[in-house]
Structure formats: C-alpha cells, structure tokens
Design a protein around this motif. Structure first.
Motif, PDB file in Angstrom:
ATOM      1  N   LYS A   1       3.830 -18.653  -4.527  1.00 30.60           N
ATOM      2  CA  LYS A   1       2.464 -17.864  -4.674  1.00 30.60           C
ATOM      3  C   LYS A   1       1.581 -17.489  -3.579  1.00 30.60           C
ATOM      4  CE  LYS A   1      -1.546 -19.981  -6.425  1.00 30.60           C
ATOM      5  NZ  LYS A   1      -2.158 -20.817  -7.206  1.00 30.60           N
ATOM      6  N   LYS A   2       1.738 -18.150  -2.526  1.00 33.21           N
ATOM      7  CA  LYS A   2       1.238 -17.701  -1.322  1.00 33.21           C
ATOM      8  C   LYS A   2       1.812 -16.638  -0.705  1.00 33.21           C
ATOM      9  CE  LYS A   2      -1.117 -22.269  -0.531  1.00 33.21           C
ATOM     10  NZ  LYS A   2      -0.850 -23.641  -0.069  1.00 33.21           N
ATOM     11  N   GLY A   3       3.236 -16.611  -0.690  1.00 32.52           N
ATOM     12  CA  GLY A   3       4.154 -15.766  -0.102  1.00 32.52           C
ATOM     13  C   GLY A   3       3.905 -14.150  -0.951  1.00 32.52           C
ATOM     14  N   VAL A   4       3.425 -14.313  -1.980  1.00 32.23           N
ATOM     15  CA  VAL A   4       3.217 -12.957  -2.914  1.00 32.23           C
ATOM     16  C   VAL A   4       1.809 -12.543  -2.624  1.00 32.23           C
ATOM     17  CG1 VAL A   4       2.799 -12.273  -5.105  1.00 32.23           C
ATOM     18  CG2 VAL A   4       4.942 -13.572  -4.935  1.00 32.23           C
ATOM     19  N   ILE A   5       0.858 -13.400  -2.643  1.00 27.63           N
ATOM     20  CA  ILE A   5      -0.312 -13.093  -2.297  1.00 27.63           C
ATOM     21  C   ILE A   5      -0.475 -12.309  -0.754  1.00 27.63           C
ATOM     22  CG2 ILE A   5      -2.889 -13.914  -1.713  1.00 27.63           C
ATOM     23  CD1 ILE A   5      -2.379 -15.806  -4.128  1.00 27.63           C
ATOM     24  N   ALA A   6       0.128 -13.145   0.145  1.00 34.94           N
ATOM     25  CA  ALA A   6       0.275 -12.702   1.504  1.00 34.94           C
ATOM     26  C   ALA A   6       0.887 -11.149   1.668  1.00 34.94           C
ATOM     27  CB  ALA A   6       0.832 -13.507   2.390  1.00 34.94           C
ATOM     28  N   SER A   7       1.842 -11.094   0.788  1.00 30.29           N
ATOM     29  CA  SER A   7       2.835  -9.892   1.015  1.00 30.29           C
ATOM     30  C   SER A   7       2.023  -8.622   0.107  1.00 30.29           C
ATOM     31  CB  SER A   7       3.934 -10.043   0.173  1.00 30.29           C
ATOM     32  OG  SER A   7       4.092  -9.131  -0.936  1.00 30.29           O
ATOM     33  N   MET A   8       1.162  -8.987  -0.831  1.00 27.05           N
ATOM     34  CA  MET A   8       0.060  -8.073  -1.516  1.00 27.05           C
ATOM     35  C   MET A   8      -0.699  -7.606  -0.476  1.00 27.05           C
ATOM     36  SD  MET A   8      -0.029  -9.907  -5.394  1.00 27.05           S
ATOM     37  CE  MET A   8      -0.802  -8.478  -6.391  1.00 27.05           C
ATOM     38  N   PHE A   9      -1.354  -8.480   0.298  1.00 26.42           N
ATOM     39  CA  PHE A   9      -2.503  -8.030   1.196  1.00 26.42           C
ATOM     40  C   PHE A   9      -1.657  -7.284   2.285  1.00 26.42           C
ATOM     41  CE2 PHE A   9      -5.283 -11.544  -0.190  1.00 26.42           C
ATOM     42  CZ  PHE A   9      -6.448 -10.835  -0.568  1.00 26.42           C
TER      43      PHE A   9
ATOM     44  N   ALA B   1      -1.092  -3.657   0.900  1.00 27.74           N
ATOM     45  CA  ALA B   1      -2.246  -3.049   0.506  1.00 27.74           C
ATOM     46  C   ALA B   1      -2.703  -2.343   1.718  1.00 27.74           C
ATOM     47  CB  ALA B   1      -3.131  -3.815  -0.296  1.00 27.74           C
ATOM     48  N   PHE B   2      -2.623  -3.414   2.756  1.00 25.54           N
ATOM     49  CA  PHE B   2      -3.569  -2.832   4.019  1.00 25.54           C
ATOM     50  C   PHE B   2      -2.674  -1.831   4.792  1.00 25.54           C
ATOM     51  CE2 PHE B   2      -3.821  -3.410   8.717  1.00 25.54           C
ATOM     52  CZ  PHE B   2      -5.305  -2.990   8.692  1.00 25.54           C
ATOM     53  N   VAL B   3      -1.283  -2.025   4.861  1.00 23.44           N
ATOM     54  CA  VAL B   3      -0.546  -0.978   5.648  1.00 23.44           C
ATOM     55  C   VAL B   3      -0.583   0.226   4.865  1.00 23.44           C
ATOM     56  CG1 VAL B   3       1.783  -0.653   6.537  1.00 23.44           C
ATOM     57  CG2 VAL B   3       0.948  -2.883   6.695  1.00 23.44           C
ATOM     58  N   SER B   4      -0.336   0.116   3.586  1.00 17.93           N
ATOM     59  CA  SER B   4      -0.161   1.469   2.817  1.00 17.93           C
ATOM     60  C   SER B   4      -1.502   2.084   2.986  1.00 17.93           C
ATOM     61  CB  SER B   4      -0.122   1.080   1.341  1.00 17.93           C
ATOM     62  OG  SER B   4       1.192   0.773   1.311  1.00 17.93           O
ATOM     63  N   THR B   5      -2.565   1.586   2.877  1.00 21.15           N
ATOM     64  CA  THR B   5      -3.914   2.050   2.994  1.00 21.15           C
ATOM     65  C   THR B   5      -4.068   2.801   4.473  1.00 21.15           C
ATOM     66  OG1 THR B   5      -4.658   0.867   1.188  1.00 21.15           O
ATOM     67  CG2 THR B   5      -6.157   1.942   2.503  1.00 21.15           C
TER      68      THR B   5
ATOM     69  N   ILE C   1       7.167   2.180   5.627  1.00 19.09           N
ATOM     70  CA  ILE C   1       6.559   1.427   6.625  1.00 19.09           C
ATOM     71  C   ILE C   1       5.947   0.195   5.926  1.00 19.09           C
ATOM     72  CG2 ILE C   1       4.772   1.084   8.329  1.00 19.09           C
ATOM     73  CD1 ILE C   1       6.797   3.317   9.098  1.00 19.09           C
ATOM     74  N   ALA C   2       5.342   0.463   4.797  1.00 18.68           N
ATOM     75  CA  ALA C   2       4.576  -0.511   4.033  1.00 18.68           C
ATOM     76  C   ALA C   2       5.601  -1.712   3.440  1.00 18.68           C
ATOM     77  CB  ALA C   2       3.731  -0.348   3.264  1.00 18.68           C
ATOM     78  N   LEU C   3       6.588  -1.193   2.910  1.00 14.44           N
ATOM     79  CA  LEU C   3       7.340  -1.889   1.781  1.00 14.44           C
ATOM     80  C   LEU C   3       8.302  -2.939   2.633  1.00 14.44           C
ATOM     81  CD1 LEU C   3       8.199  -2.678  -0.724  1.00 14.44           C
ATOM     82  CD2 LEU C   3      10.067  -0.756  -1.012  1.00 14.44           C
ATOM     83  N   PRO C   4       8.981  -2.708   3.909  1.00 14.58           N
ATOM     84  CA  PRO C   4       9.581  -3.571   4.533  1.00 14.58           C
ATOM     85  C   PRO C   4       8.745  -4.639   5.115  1.00 14.58           C
ATOM     86  CG  PRO C   4      10.086  -1.508   5.280  1.00 14.58           C
ATOM     87  CD  PRO C   4       9.219  -1.378   4.459  1.00 14.58           C
ATOM     88  N   LEU C   5       7.423  -4.231   5.577  1.00 17.07           N
ATOM     89  CA  LEU C   5       6.563  -5.223   6.023  1.00 17.07           C
ATOM     90  C   LEU C   5       6.134  -6.215   5.005  1.00 17.07           C
ATOM     91  CD1 LEU C   5       4.453  -2.919   8.532  1.00 17.07           C
ATOM     92  CD2 LEU C   5       5.994  -4.931   9.188  1.00 17.07           C
TER      93      LEU C   5
END
Lengths: 545, 55
Positions: A461-469, A472-476, A515-519
C-alpha cells in the motif's frame, strides 16, 4: 433534412431508447447498475470497449493529424490493437475480472482501494476522475455537438442540450447495461461506416497500389517547394505554415517516418504512440469492462471482436486521412488536404462532403454521433460511479444504496460536464489539452498500482501511495512547465516564468508519460521492497480462489 | 505497400499482424476455458444481498 433522413433519425433514437429501457428493466441492484450484472455477452462487451475507446476526436482529430503528418500515425493503430486490445484483454482482462470478483469491487478505484486495503487510494482515484474526466467529457461533448449543430443547422447550445439529455436518459435509467447495449449498436454503426469510407476512398483513387504510390508525388508538388520559404513569411495556422512546421520537425513525406529522434519522431513515438497507446491500459471506464463478463472465454472472444473493430475503425480513419492528400491532389487542382480543407480538424468532414456521395455523409454523421455518444455515456457512468461509490460513500459514515447514490452522481457530473461544454466551446484547445492531462495522469498514477496489484504480491500500500504521488507530481510538472503542447496552451508557465517552457530543445517534445511512468513505477517497486509486506491473508484472498 | 519507408511499412505490417493475432487468439481460445466458469460468485452475491437487506 428529408423525410427519409428524419425517419432514420427517429429510428436511431427509438433504438437507443429501447436499449436504454432494456438496461433499465434488467437492472435490479447496484451490481447490475455498476457492472452490468457481470454476465455480459462478449460481443456487447468488446464492441462497448471499442466504441468507448474511440471518440469523435479519435476519428476526426487523429484522421486530420494523419492528413497532416502522414502514415507514421499507423504506429498508433498498431499500439491500439496490440496494447489496447490484445495485451489489455489477454493479459490484464482475466486477472482483473477474477480479482474484482474476489474483492467485490464495482469500480476501478474501488478495485485498487480493495486490493491495497486503502480508502485513500480509492478516493484519490475517484477524485482524479471527478476533477479531470469532466474536461475530457466536455471535449467529446463539444466535438459531437458541433457536428450535430453544423449538419442540422441548429444553435450549438440547443444541440448541446438535446444531445446531452438523450444520453442522460439511457445512462441514468439503464446504468452500465444501458450504456453497453447502446455502445454495441453504436459500435456496429461506426464499424460499417468506417469500412465503407475506406473502401470508397481507395476505389475512388483507383485501387490500393495506385492510391498508396502517389504520396511522394503529392508531397513533391505541394510541400517540398516550401523548403526554402522562411516560416515568418507564412501565415500562422495556415495550411502551408503547418506543412512547413512538419518539415522543420523532421517529416519527409506522408509515406515516411520523420527523421530519427527529430521533434516529429519524438512526437509520433512518445506522445501519439506511447502516450495514447499505452495510456489506454489505465483508463477507468475501459478497465471496468473486464469485470462485466462471467468467464475468461468472453474475454478471449472479445480479443477477436475488439481486434477487428479497432483495426477497421482506426485503420480506416488514419489511412483515409493520409490518402485524402492524394484525392485532393487529383481532384482539387493539385492541392493537398490541408490546403483544400483549411485546417487539421476540418479535413475529414471536408473530405466526406467533397469526395463521397451525399447519402454517405448522412451515414458518416451517424458514425460520428455514435462515436461521441458511446464515449460520453461511458464517461458519464464512470464519473457517476466515482462520485457515488468511490467518493460519497467512502466519505459518509452512513450506508447508502449504491444505485441511488450513483444515479445522483451521474446527474451531478453530467451537469458539470455540460456546463464546461457551454463555457469552453470557443476554447477547444484548453479542453483538448486537459484531456491529454487526464490521460497522462491516469497512466502515471494508476498503471503501476494496477499492474503491480495484478501481478506482484509484494507490492505494498505504501509503495502504491508513494508511486501515485510521484506520478501525479512529475506528470503535472511536465505538462504545466515543459511539454510543448500543454505548457503553452495551459499558460501557467508563461504567467509564472514568462516563457512557454522551462526547458528547450527536443526534450520538450517528449511526452510526460515517458518521464513520469518509469519514475512512478520505480518508486512503487523501491518503496514496496523497503516497506513491510501487506497482510498475507489479504494478499492470498486477492490472488487465490 | 506503395512507397512506404521502413518505419511506416513496419507500422503498417505490424498493424495487420496484430489484427491477425487477435483473430487467431480469439479463435484458438474461443471456448478453451470451461473450468473458469466454476468461479464462485456466491460470496459476492451474498455480500450484495447483505447490503441490500441492511438497506
């Protein structure tokens, strides 16, 4: 509008009404309303998936892009079939269906939320849909309404009201069953019209070999002479300006790929092929289709049906877009498509009216309306479920009837989307770019969570939440401050820093997804490995019957 | 196919090949998965019934 045309319109509307009613009659509980009872016929599921996948913008917008940039866009058709259908159905489909059933998930955000036992993940997914999907929806709504208004010569706002009211009717009453039944009918109309379009175009150009062999001649006579013309001598936005721009980006002809690693190559490969082609795997309104069937057999059959559908519909749109250059050159005083139609988005409608018989224009109008309606109905439904199931029900301490809450959500989100379509009908670029933002965010936020959730038990769960942040940040950041299309149109970078992009050179042509997906994926893996594994009993429940 | 260069020609043939792949896969696995129908929906249905009863 003749009597015959009126009759066809009435028949079409009556069919939609009947199918919506059928959905209503068969909807007895929230599972029916949200997941079509999980026993959908493979033909209906696959056609619904395909028709939802392809909107008016995909046919008219990307068809116009094919007329501008040529057959290099066929990479997107390949990606749509191979990734959007084959990989999606054959690899992701059954694990999604089975896990969705085990976890009693009704929506895509709920699926992720239950997989990782996190209300936050479910609500974040819901919020993303609630914020960005209305913009995507209004883009489709504006496109569809403009066709209806132009063809029938009625006011845009009246057309918008009528158009959205019809869709509201069957989405509200029939839920996902109503949506999928009507999608299937609309998919058939799109399939027939696009197949006819391709056959008639190739026939008018003297057959395939003859048609495809003339690209070089047309380019040589209509575009190559611009090579020595400075950009500043051309009117911005004009046909010659756009063609010259494509040359500057490295395009060398409608039958050739742009130069390797040129701006055009990066645009075709990263934005068009990967951004759209890969991004489709994490679209909530499409993923939920996998949970509407009762066994893997339906998904296997869906591969065949969906593959043929996308091949014909998208292949036709792109090939005809590119071939329109040859047709105009031969039959319109030696001009290319953009010179004849006057703009990228105008090529396909102009070509239909110029090159094909009047009766076909009427059929094609139905294909475009069907493309818009099928996408819109699914978007309305997905936004309604996000509002009701993923947001409202999660926030509320009381338990509500999902069916009623979702219906209420559908109404709210339709009002918002129609409001946006009223507000932004003169600023299609902002809406179109916001659509790209939604696609990019979906991919970078949902895809690692979705793939890891299906295939990697160690994902936490923590991995997913970190990845979502991170996603979202890099894409935006990339969309608002770097990418040449969104950063310029959305304008925040210009306001804050006085420039259209913080970077310069070819990098600004690289899509945010690259850029965002690999990160985001890397973050998911690293954080998951560094954190305590999730509850083993729950993970076993997710993966085992 | 006409004068397509390698990059566009490859896209064209991959597009056709992926469509054929979908057809072949669909035909081969059309009815291959009979045991899957055994997936138990009763738990899910019970959950649904429970929620509806509570409501």
């Amino acid at each position: 509008v003749t009597f015959f045309e009126n009759s066809i319109i009435i028949l079409y509307l009556a069919s939609l009404g009947y199918l919506g009613f059928l959905g209503y009659k068969q909807t007895k509980n929230s599972a029916d309303y949200l997941l079509a009872g999980r026993d959908t016929h493979p033909f209906i599921m696959a056609m619904s998936y395909g028709a939802t996948f392809i909107s008016t913008a995909a046919i008219v917008g990307f068809g116009g892009v094919a007329a501008w940039l040529g057959n290099a866009i066929l990479w997107l058709t390949f990606a749509n079939i191979f990734i959007g259908i084959f990989i999606a159905f054959a690899v992701f489909g059954n694990p999604t269906r089975k896990m969705g059933l085990r976890l009693n998930a009704h929506t895509f955000p709920e699926f992720l939320g239950k997989r990782y036992q996190s209300k936050f993940i479910q609500m974040s997914g819901g919020v993303l849909i609630l914020f960005f999907m209305p913009l995507y929806t209004s883009a489709v709504l504006i496109g569809g309404t403009q066709f209806v208004a132009t063809y029938f010569g009625v006011d845009y706002h009246i057309a918008l009201l009528v158009f959205s009211t019809i869709i509201t009717g069957y989405v509200l009453a029939g839920g996902l069953k109503g949506v999928m039944f009507t999608d299937a009918l609309q998919g058939v109309i799109m399939f027939v019209a696009m197949a006819m379009l391709l056959v008639m175009t190739i026939y008018s150009l003297g057959g395939m070999e003859s048609a495809f062999s003339k690209f070089a001649v047309v380019w040589e006579h209509t575009v190559a002479p611009l090579a020595n013309t400075p950009m500043k001598e051309l009117k911005p936005g004009s046909a010659d300006f756009l063609m010259k721009l494509s040359m500057n980006w490295g395009f060398q002809g409608w039958d050739k790929m742009p130069q390797f690693l040129s701006e055009g190559w990066l645009f075709i490969v990263t934005t068009i092929t990967m951004g759209v082609g890969l991004g489709v795997l994490a679209q909530p309104q499409l993923v939920v289709r996998f949970m509407t069937v009762k066994s893997k057999n339906e998904l296997n059959r869906g591969v065949l049906i969906g593959g043929i559908f996308i091949f014909v519909v998208m292949g036709s749109a792109y090939l005809v877009g590119a071939l329109s250059n040859v047709w105009y050159y031969e039959f319109n005083e030696g001009k290319n498509a953009l010179q004849s139609a006057g703009g990228i988005e105008k090529v396909i409608p102009h070509f239909i009216n110029s090159a094909l018989p009047k009766w076909f224009s009427f059929i094609f109008l139905f294909a475009l309306i069907s493309a818009a309606m099928s996408t819109l109905s699914s978007q309305f439904h997905t936004m309604g479920t996000a509002f009701g199931r993923d947001f409202f029900e999660q926030l509320s301490s009381k338990q509500f009837n999902s069916l009623h809450v979702t219906r209420f959500g559908v109404i709210v989100m339709i009002i918002i989307s129609v409001g946006l379509a009223y507000q932004f009908d003169n600023q299609p670029a902002v809406i179109a770019r916001s659509t790209a933002v939604f696609f990019a965010l979906c991919a970078s936020i949902f895809l690692p969570a979705y793939v890891g959730g299906l295939f990697w038990k160690r994902m936490t769960k923590k991995g997913v939440i970190a990845s979502m942040f991170v996603g979202a940040f890099v894409s935006t950041f990339w969309l608002l401050f770097v990418h040449f299309q969104e950063a310029k149109v959305l304008g925040l970078c210009k306001i804050l820093f006085g420039t259209n992009s913080l970077l310069s050179g070819k990098i600004i042509f690289v899509d945010s997804l690259v850029i965002a997906l690999p990160l985001s994926a890397l973050t998911a893996v690293v954080v998951s490995l560094l954190t305590k594994p999730d509850d083993q009993a729950h993970v076993n429940k997710c993966f085992n019957d | 196919m006409g004068n397509f260069d390698f990059g566009v020609g490859l896209a064209f043939w991959l597009m056709n090949a992926s469509a054929v792949l979908c057809i072949v896969y669909g035909v081969l696995y059309w009815n291959k998965d009979k045991q899957e129908k055994a997936i138990d929906m009763t738990t899910w249905n019970k959950d649904e019934d429970k929620i509806n009863e509570e409501l």
